[in-house]
Design a protein around this motif. Structure first.
Motif, mmCIF file in Angstrom:
data_model
loop_
_atom_site.group_PDB
_atom_site.id
_atom_site.type_symbol
_atom_site.label_atom_id
_atom_site.label_comp_id
_atom_site.label_asym_id
_atom_site.label_seq_id
_atom_site.Cartn_x
_atom_site.Cartn_y
_atom_site.Cartn_z
ATOM 1 N N PRO A 13 -3.934 3.904 -1.898
ATOM 2 C CA PRO A 13 -3.723 3.899 -0.450
ATOM 3 C C PRO A 13 -3.865 5.308 0.096
ATOM 4 N N GLU A 70 -4.636 1.377 -10.792
ATOM 5 C CA GLU A 70 -4.659 2.476 -9.830
ATOM 6 C C GLU A 70 -5.160 3.729 -10.530
ATOM 7 N N LYS A 152 2.384 0.266 -3.644
ATOM 8 C CA LYS A 152 0.985 0.436 -3.246
ATOM 9 C C LYS A 152 0.360 -0.826 -2.657
ATOM 10 N N ARG A 156 -1.179 -0.764 1.075
ATOM 11 C CA ARG A 156 -2.559 -1.163 1.407
ATOM 12 C C ARG A 156 -2.556 -2.263 2.459
ATOM 13 N N GLU A 159 -1.879 -0.803 5.830
ATOM 14 C CA GLU A 159 -3.074 -0.108 6.335
ATOM 15 C C GLU A 159 -4.095 -1.110 6.865
ATOM 16 N N GLU A 160 -4.289 -2.221 6.148
ATOM 17 C CA GLU A 160 -5.226 -3.262 6.592
ATOM 18 C C GLU A 160 -4.772 -3.863 7.912
#
Length: 178
Positions: A13, A70, A152, A156, A159-160
């Motif tokens: 991320p 990751e 994480k 993510r 953020e999306e």
């Protein structure tokens, strides 16, 4: 990129915008070589005799809590918060020279996540992130704050969602679709 078991590695991320990279820090210090560099943590400045005792470069591979592989680079700067170096704090130029000397021997990714490990030699080492240096009365100050844990997959997803809302809503002033 694939993991050793051929699963696609999820992109890390985005770094927290308040985090600083080693490149950001060196750029910010470039014009202040003769000014004292004071790191602050827990509401207090490091002692004038602090040492940079170690600079480590890590390339990490991990599996997050969602079973996603990751991978990320990280640079650790270890600060020993002691009063052994005299009455003034290290000049910013000396700190830069230490990091440059490390870079002569170890490849430093200028965009790698930067983590400070801080201890007074008695208390356990603490992990911190740094914010952009500020000039306060002729002193360059870098505020360190504890590095929090995160999830994480959740980061993510957030953020999306933020990207989806931005593209949906834009700046038109219309109500956002949800």
């Amino acid at each position: 990129m694939l993991s050793p078991d051929n699963r696609k590695i999820a992109p890390a991320p985005a770094m927290d915008p308040s985090d600083l990279t080693i490149g950001d820090l060196l750029d910010a210090l470039a014009d202040h070589k003769d000014k004292p560099l004071v790191f602050r943590y827990g509401g207090c400045p490091v002692k004038p005799g602090y040492h940079v005792t170690e600079v480590k470069v890590g390339k990490f591979s991990a599996l997050d809590c969602g079973a996603n592989p990751e991978s990320w680079p990280e640079i650790f700067v270890q600060l020993w918060d002691v009063d052994e170096g005299g009455p003034v704090h290290m000049p910013a130029g000396r700190f830069v020279a230490i990091i440059r000397k490390v870079a002569d021997h170890v490849a430093l990714d200028q965009a790698a996540r930067l983590t400070f490990e801080v201890s007074d030699g008695i208390r356990p080492m603490e992990l911190h992130r740094a914010t952009q240096p500020t000039l306060v009365g002729g002193i360059v100050e870098v505020e360190l704050s504890p590095r929090p844990a995160s999830c994480k997959p959740r980061d993510r997803w957030l953020e999306e969602q933020k990207a989806a809302n931005a593209s949906c809503c834009g700046t038109s002033g219309k109500p956002c679709c949800s």
